[in-house]
Design a protein around this motif. Structure first.
Motif, short mmCIF file in Angstrom:
data_model
loop_
_atom_site.label_atom_id
_atom_site.label_comp_id
_atom_site.label_asym_id
_atom_site.label_seq_id
_atom_site.Cartn_x
_atom_site.Cartn_y
_atom_site.Cartn_z
N SER A 76 46.06 19.41 -24.08
CA SER A 76 45.42 18.92 -22.87
C SER A 76 45.80 19.84 -21.73
O SER A 76 46.92 20.38 -21.70
N SER A 78 45.65 20.32 -17.34
CA SER A 78 45.47 19.56 -16.11
C SER A 78 46.04 20.32 -14.91
O SER A 78 46.89 21.19 -15.06
N ASP A 84 49.80 11.03 -17.68
CA ASP A 84 48.45 11.01 -18.24
C ASP A 84 48.17 12.27 -19.07
O ASP A 84 47.50 12.20 -20.10
N LEU A 85 48.69 13.40 -18.64
CA LEU A 85 48.51 14.65 -19.37
C LEU A 85 49.12 14.56 -20.77
O LEU A 85 48.50 14.93 -21.77
N LYS A 88 47.10 12.08 -23.01
CA LYS A 88 45.87 12.69 -23.51
C LYS A 88 46.16 13.66 -24.66
O LYS A 88 45.40 13.74 -25.62
N THR A 89 47.26 14.38 -24.56
CA THR A 89 47.65 15.29 -25.63
C THR A 89 47.97 14.53 -26.91
O THR A 89 47.54 14.91 -27.99
N GLU A 91 46.86 11.53 -27.75
CA GLU A 91 45.60 10.97 -28.26
C GLU A 91 44.82 12.04 -29.02
O GLU A 91 44.27 11.78 -30.08
N SER A 92 44.80 13.25 -28.48
CA SER A 92 44.10 14.37 -29.12
C SER A 92 44.72 14.68 -30.49
O SER A 92 44.01 14.91 -31.47
N LYS A 95 43.88 11.89 -33.06
CA LYS A 95 42.47 11.98 -33.51
C LYS A 95 42.30 13.09 -34.54
O LYS A 95 41.50 12.97 -35.46
#
Length: 96
Positions: A76, A78, A84-85, A88-89, A91-92, A95
């Motif tokens: 991620s 930013s 939040d950064l 998001k990493t 979550e990536s 996935k």
């Protein structure tokens, strides 16, 4: 330089972030320098890198690498270094 309207590039020195006023909870070192694996998704490492850009100033790249394949499985980017950064990493990576 004035006649040709040329300007020098100035770089601001990096300043360390101020210390947080909240107490950081100590966590155990689970890997203990043992980075060996026998399969995918057994051990992940994370890193955050500061990158200076001309357009946006300091930006941040957060990555997660699988130690078995040595591949980046989540990342991620930013303008702000925030929780939040990192989320998001993660979550990536999940996935992928």
């Amino acid at each position: 330089m004035k006649e040709l309207d040329i300007h020098s590039v100035t770089v601001n020195k990096w300043k360390a972030a101020s210390a947080s006023k909240t107490k950081v909870e100590q966590r155990p070192n689970l890997l203990k320098q043992d980075f060996s694996t026998t399969g995918l998704n057994q051990k992940w490492t994370a890193d955050m890198t500061c990158i200076q850009t001309k357009r946006n100033g300091w930006c941040y790249l957060s990555t997660i690498m699988d130690l078995h394949s040595r591949r980046i499985i989540g990342y991620s980017f930013s303008k702000k270094m925030a929780t939040d950064l990192v989320l998001k990493t993660l979550e990536s990576a999940v996935k992928n």
